[in-house]
Scaffold this active site. Structure first.
Site: not given
Length: 272
Positions: A53-55, A89, A166-167
């Site tokens: 995942d990124a964030y 977030r 990722s989203n």
């Protein structure tokens, strides 16, 4: 520190056929199976592919608000930036889930802007368009966590595939990866925009096998979101939850296979 590397999956694979494309963390039955984790892993393939995942996992999502608060032009944010970052977030995630279950997809940049607008109004900063613009600009330049570059290089040196799932939109991911200087250690940036729905829909996790041609049990999926790691466990991936803040485990039908405090142990988990 590595924790919980071998847990029972009686609650991890509950009522889910991980090969069904219709798997959804929002629509799974509550039935339980009797499979033990040790038996599951004895028949598993070696890890060939590490997906992140990124964030919040590779990139520090609080960095934008923290950086803005340190700048003289935005001194009003000095005391409230942690609240702004947290609200931003939480709404970002919440809006993505609501859009997924209501089939009202918008790209993650629109969701990110909507979430920031709510956070700024909540904290009394909604009358400052310059602050809004600065926070959005900084989101394209999020800092990677300190251990990320070395960890990714170790995986590549061991011959493993690496990717982000990722989203985030492709443009957002390209911006973050370029800013962090980690593009050379990633083989693919996989975005939900190619399927038009956010995590944890199974069509998102399908992107890994479609791109790399690997089996589900060859994948180590890493996320700082407990719900994301849990859903990926139900899907059939080996999973690692990066629980930086020491949160409780989400009450879902599955739990992450591994729980870490940060990313330095990922190469060891992957057999690198």
């Amino acid at each position: 520190m590595l924790q919980g590397s071998r847990r029972s999956v009686s609650s991890q694979h509950a009522g889910v056929n991980p090969r069904l494309a219709s798997f959804s963390a929002f629509s799974v039955a509550a039935a339980r199976d009797n499979l033990s984790l040790s038996n599951h892993w004895e028949g598993s393939m070696p890890i060939t592919t590490c997906v992140f995942d990124a964030y919040g996992t590779l990139f520090d999502v609080a960095a934008a608000a923290r950086q803005a608060a340190s700048e003289p032009d935005f001194a009003a944010l000095k005391d409230s930036w942690p609240q702004v970052a947290d609200h931003w977030r939480q709404k970002q995630l919440g809006y993505s889930w609501l859009r997924a279950v209501t089939h009202a997809h918008a790209d993650f940049w629109e969701v990110t802007q909507n979430a920031l607008d709510w956070a700024l109004e909540k904290t009394g900063h909604d009358g400052d368009p310059a602050l809004r613009a600065r926070l959005l600009a900084l989101y394209w330049e999020l800092q990677a966590f300190p251990e990320v570059p070395t960890m990714l290089r170790s995986l590549k040196e061991a011959g493993l595939n690496t990717a982000i799932l990722s989203n985030g939109s492709p443009e957002m991911l390209e911006g973050a990866v370029t800013s962090a200087g980690i593009g050379g250690s990633l083989d693919a940036l996989l975005s939900v925009e190619s399927v038009g729905i956010f995590k944890p829909d199974a069509r998102v996790y399908d992107l890994v096998g479609q791109h790399f041609g690997c089996a589900k049990d060859e994948v180590l999926f890493v996320s700082s979101n407990g719900w994301d790691a849990a859903a990926a466990t139900g899907y059939g991936f080996t999973t690692a939850w990066v629980n930086r803040s020491g949160d409780p485990t989400d009450r879902l039908p599955w739990t992450p296979v591994h729980t870490l405090q940060e990313l330095t142990e990922i190469p060891a988990l992957a057999g690198a």
